[in-house]
Design a protein around this motif. Structure first.
Motif, mmCIF file in Angstrom:
data_model
loop_
_atom_site.group_PDB
_atom_site.id
_atom_site.type_symbol
_atom_site.label_atom_id
_atom_site.label_comp_id
_atom_site.label_asym_id
_atom_site.label_seq_id
_atom_site.Cartn_x
_atom_site.Cartn_y
_atom_site.Cartn_z
ATOM 1 N N UNK A 30 -43.844 19.974 32.608
ATOM 2 C CA UNK A 30 -42.402 20.153 32.530
ATOM 3 C C UNK A 30 -41.841 20.429 33.909
ATOM 4 N N UNK A 31 -40.722 19.798 34.206
ATOM 5 C CA UNK A 31 -39.978 20.047 35.436
ATOM 6 C C UNK A 31 -38.633 20.595 34.987
ATOM 7 N N UNK A 32 -38.547 21.919 34.920
ATOM 8 C CA UNK A 32 -37.350 22.551 34.375
ATOM 9 C C UNK A 32 -36.186 22.449 35.349
ATOM 10 N N UNK A 33 -35.003 22.317 34.778
ATOM 11 C CA UNK A 33 -33.791 22.105 35.551
ATOM 12 C C UNK A 33 -32.679 22.946 34.923
ATOM 13 N N UNK A 34 -31.885 23.595 35.760
ATOM 14 C CA UNK A 34 -30.790 24.405 35.216
ATOM 15 C C UNK A 34 -29.488 23.607 35.216
ATOM 16 N N UNK A 35 -28.443 24.199 34.665
ATOM 17 C CA UNK A 35 -27.159 23.508 34.494
ATOM 18 C C UNK A 35 -26.549 23.082 35.827
ATOM 19 N N UNK A 36 -26.641 23.927 36.850
ATOM 20 C CA UNK A 36 -26.082 23.570 38.165
ATOM 21 C C UNK A 36 -26.824 22.395 38.780
#
Length: 124
Positions: A30-36
């Motif tokens: 998994x390559x997690x990404x935030x909203x920004x």
């Protein structure tokens, strides 16, 4: 040589050119990404946030992760540039990618890190 307090190794980023993208390819993960980060990438790609999410993200519990694509004998990040064998969004890559290889996980899994990253140099 990049270093980070609390880690007994450093990272020589000049080795990335020789590596071929091992940190972007291999086993599924998994390559997690935030909203920004998602907003910056959707703007860069000239997509609405909804179009970006549909095309490039998958939900993992309460988080969002970049999708993967099949590559060689495993997987690669959806943004891995197969021709150049590097990150296709390097300047906009998520925090998870920017902080590699300084992840707490690797403090106890250094053999795994050595297999994945040729830029690791142990500090005296």
């Amino acid at each position: 040589m990049k270093t980070k307090r609390g880690f007994n190794y450093g990272f020589d980023a000049s080795k990335c050119a020789q590596c071929g993208g091992k940190c972007c390819t291999g086993e599924s993960g998994h390559i997690f990404i935030d909203a920004k980060e998602a907003a910056r990438l959707s703007e860069h790609l000239k997509l609405s946030i909804e179009e970006f999410k549909t095309k490039y993200l998958t939900k993992v519990g309460a988080k969002m992760s970049l999708k993967e694509k099949e590559f060689e004998d495993g997987f690669a990040c959806i943004f891995f540039d197969e021709a150049r064998r590097n990150c296709g969004i390097y300047a906009l890559r998520p925090k998870q990618c920017r902080t590699f290889p300084f992840w707490d996980y690797f403090k106890n899994h250094q053999k795994e890190l050595e297999e994945e990253c040729i830029g690791i140099c142990y500090l005296p």
